[in-house]
Design a protein around this motif. Structure first.
Motif, PDB file in Angstrom:
ATOM      1  N   PRO A 139       0.765  -1.158   0.015  1.00 38.93           N
ATOM      2  CA  PRO A 139       0.171  -0.199  -0.179  1.00 38.93           C
ATOM      3  C   PRO A 139       0.827   1.039  -0.112  1.00 38.93           C
ATOM      4  O   PRO A 139       0.244   2.143  -0.486  1.00 38.93           O
ATOM      5  N   ALA A 140       2.127   1.065   0.450  1.00 41.30           N
ATOM      6  CA  ALA A 140       3.080   2.367   0.313  1.00 41.30           C
ATOM      7  C   ALA A 140       4.053   2.358  -0.499  1.00 41.30           C
ATOM      8  O   ALA A 140       4.287   3.331  -1.283  1.00 41.30           O
ATOM      9  N   PHE A 141       4.537   1.105  -0.932  1.00 45.39           N
ATOM     10  CA  PHE A 141       5.728   1.130  -1.794  1.00 45.39           C
ATOM     11  C   PHE A 141       5.490   0.376  -3.009  1.00 45.39           C
ATOM     12  O   PHE A 141       6.369   0.297  -3.815  1.00 45.39           O
ATOM     13  N   GLY A 142       4.293  -0.266  -3.327  1.00 43.80           N
ATOM     14  CA  GLY A 142       3.965  -0.956  -4.354  1.00 43.80           C
ATOM     15  C   GLY A 142       3.697  -0.147  -5.676  1.00 43.80           C
ATOM     16  O   GLY A 142       3.637   1.064  -5.633  1.00 43.80           O
ATOM     17  N   PRO A 143       3.978  -0.625  -6.985  1.00 45.25           N
ATOM     18  CA  PRO A 143       3.974   0.147  -8.045  1.00 45.25           C
ATOM     19  C   PRO A 143       2.408   0.527  -8.352  1.00 45.25           C
ATOM     20  O   PRO A 143       2.290   1.482  -8.932  1.00 45.25           O
ATOM     21  N   PHE A 144       1.357  -0.169  -7.906  1.00 45.36           N
ATOM     22  CA  PHE A 144       0.179   0.464  -7.956  1.00 45.36           C
ATOM     23  C   PHE A 144      -0.066   1.481  -7.332  1.00 45.36           C
ATOM     24  O   PHE A 144      -0.761   2.340  -7.535  1.00 45.36           O
ATOM     25  N   ALA A 145       0.223   1.541  -5.972  1.00 48.14           N
ATOM     26  CA  ALA A 145       0.209   2.588  -4.973  1.00 48.14           C
ATOM     27  C   ALA A 145       0.951   3.715  -5.593  1.00 48.14           C
ATOM     28  O   ALA A 145       0.482   4.900  -5.625  1.00 48.14           O
ATOM     29  N   GLN A 146       2.207   3.658  -5.986  1.00 45.57           N
ATOM     30  CA  GLN A 146       2.892   4.648  -6.564  1.00 45.57           C
ATOM     31  C   GLN A 146       2.116   5.239  -8.041  1.00 45.57           C
ATOM     32  O   GLN A 146       2.280   6.479  -8.135  1.00 45.57           O
ATOM     33  N   LEU A 147       1.549   4.442  -8.814  1.00 51.93           N
ATOM     34  CA  LEU A 147       1.038   4.847  -9.936  1.00 51.93           C
ATOM     35  C   LEU A 147      -0.150   5.770  -9.492  1.00 51.93           C
ATOM     36  O   LEU A 147      -0.630   6.789  -9.927  1.00 51.93           O
ATOM     37  N   ALA A 148      -0.934   5.361  -8.432  1.00 43.54           N
ATOM     38  CA  ALA A 148      -2.009   6.085  -7.852  1.00 43.54           C
ATOM     39  C   ALA A 148      -1.755   7.346  -7.267  1.00 43.54           C
ATOM     40  O   ALA A 148      -2.326   8.678  -7.299  1.00 43.54           O
ATOM     41  N   ALA A 149      -0.411   7.614  -6.581  1.00 44.10           N
ATOM     42  CA  ALA A 149      -0.107   8.675  -6.239  1.00 44.10           C
ATOM     43  C   ALA A 149       0.465   9.631  -7.192  1.00 44.10           C
ATOM     44  O   ALA A 149       0.438  10.821  -7.188  1.00 44.10           O
ATOM     45  N   PHE A 150       1.073   9.085  -8.210  1.00 41.11           N
ATOM     46  CA  PHE A 150       1.367  10.118  -9.328  1.00 41.11           C
ATOM     47  C   PHE A 150       0.137  10.499 -10.140  1.00 41.11           C
ATOM     48  O   PHE A 150      -0.024  11.610 -10.702  1.00 41.11           O
TER      49      PHE A 150
END
Length: 302
Positions: A139-150
């Motif tokens: 939830p914090a470091f995964g690529p899906f979470a990073q894409l959502a943050a981007f």
């Protein structure tokens, strides 16, 4: 005198031929007994005792089994596995069958490449697969979470109370779909080509040929893969054990029966009760497999 020597020679040949198969089987039987039969016998012997502070290791007979059959934590894990199987097995085997039919149709370029690509996840150890998907689910470091943050969107929660089981099922689908696809593809390759030519003459298209001819012919193979999938589902351990650090409040010590037996043995030092839990689980696996095969055979005999 020559007849006597001939009879002795024939007797020696007969004895050597009758003994030879057992000599070839002896190494296997030795290893089979040492690494399967003996450990099972020892585990069963352990399950008949209970460790106490006052009397030490005391014989209690079937008391551990009675306790296991009334253990709510154990049955919660069994119920969860049936939910897991109902969620994972149809998706995994359905995708495997669809991909196998597509590859067998002969209308796909680079068929060998796709066949190997689908099979590669099965070659990845289950521990690595769980760690890989644990990183993807992060939830914090995964690529899906990073894409959502981007994209300035809320991060998807793959490890919530409602999504944790589908997320683990997704790992199992990713791991074993290609393996079952290869089994189906091999069975489809054995279907006689004459049947396809005859159905084409009768005006049947590719979809009709697949549904009416190919699928009925490989039905025994499908039944076998379903049975093996049921057995594998009821033995689930690695994925929840490794994912638990990402969802400690959702994956407890009795999340699955195998996890429960592991916790009892290596955390609580209840080796005797853990052995009983394992044998009860083995009985459930045998009953579930036999029930499925019985239903499948009854339907096939109609």
């Amino acid at each position: 005198m020559p007849n006597v020597h001939g009879a002795k020679r024939r007797a020696r040949i007969f004895v050597s031929k009758s003994v030879a198969p057992y000599l070839f089987l002896f190494p296997f039987m030795l290893l089979f007994t040492a690494f399967l039969i003996a450990p099972l016998a020892y585990a069963f012997w352990l399950s008949l005792f209970r460790q106490t502070l006052a009397a030490g290791n005391r014989f209690v007979g079937v008391e551990n089994y009675v306790r296991a059959l009334t253990d709510r934590s154990f049955w919660e894990g069994v119920l969860l596995l049936f939910k897991f199987g109902a969620m994972q097995i149809p998706v995994m085997l359905g995708l495997a069958l669809v991909y196998a039919l597509i590859l067998d149709s002969g209308r796909v370029y680079a068929r060998n490449f796709f066949r190997v690509s689908f099979f590669v996840p099965y070659a990845v150890p289950a521990v690595i697969a769980a760690l890989l998907w644990g990183y993807l689910y992060g939830p914090a470091f995964g690529p899906f979470a990073q894409l959502a943050a981007f994209l300035k969107m809320p991060a998807p929660n793959f490890l919530s109370e409602s999504t944790i089981l589908p997320s683990i099922a997704n790992i199992a689908v990713w791991e074993y779909m290609g393996y079952n696809m290869i089994i189906y593809y091999s069975a489809l390759q054995a279907v006689p080509q004459d049947l396809e030519e005859a159905s084409a003459v009768d005006g049947a298209g590719g979809l009709r040929h697949a549904l009416s001819i190919k699928l009925p012919l490989i039905l025994p193979t499908v039944i076998v893969t379903i049975m093996f999938s049921i057995i594998g589902t009821l033995q689930l351990f690695t994925e929840p054990y490794l994912i638990r650090t990402l969802a400690p409040g959702l994956i407890n010590s009795h999340y699955t029966p195998n996890y429960y037996a592991y916790t009892l043995a290596f955390t609580n030092q209840q080796y005797n009760y853990s052995a009983a839990i394992s044998f009860v689980l083995g009985g459930i696996v045998a009953i579930a497999s036999y029930t499925f095969m019985l239903l499948a055979n009854r339907r096939a005999s109609r």
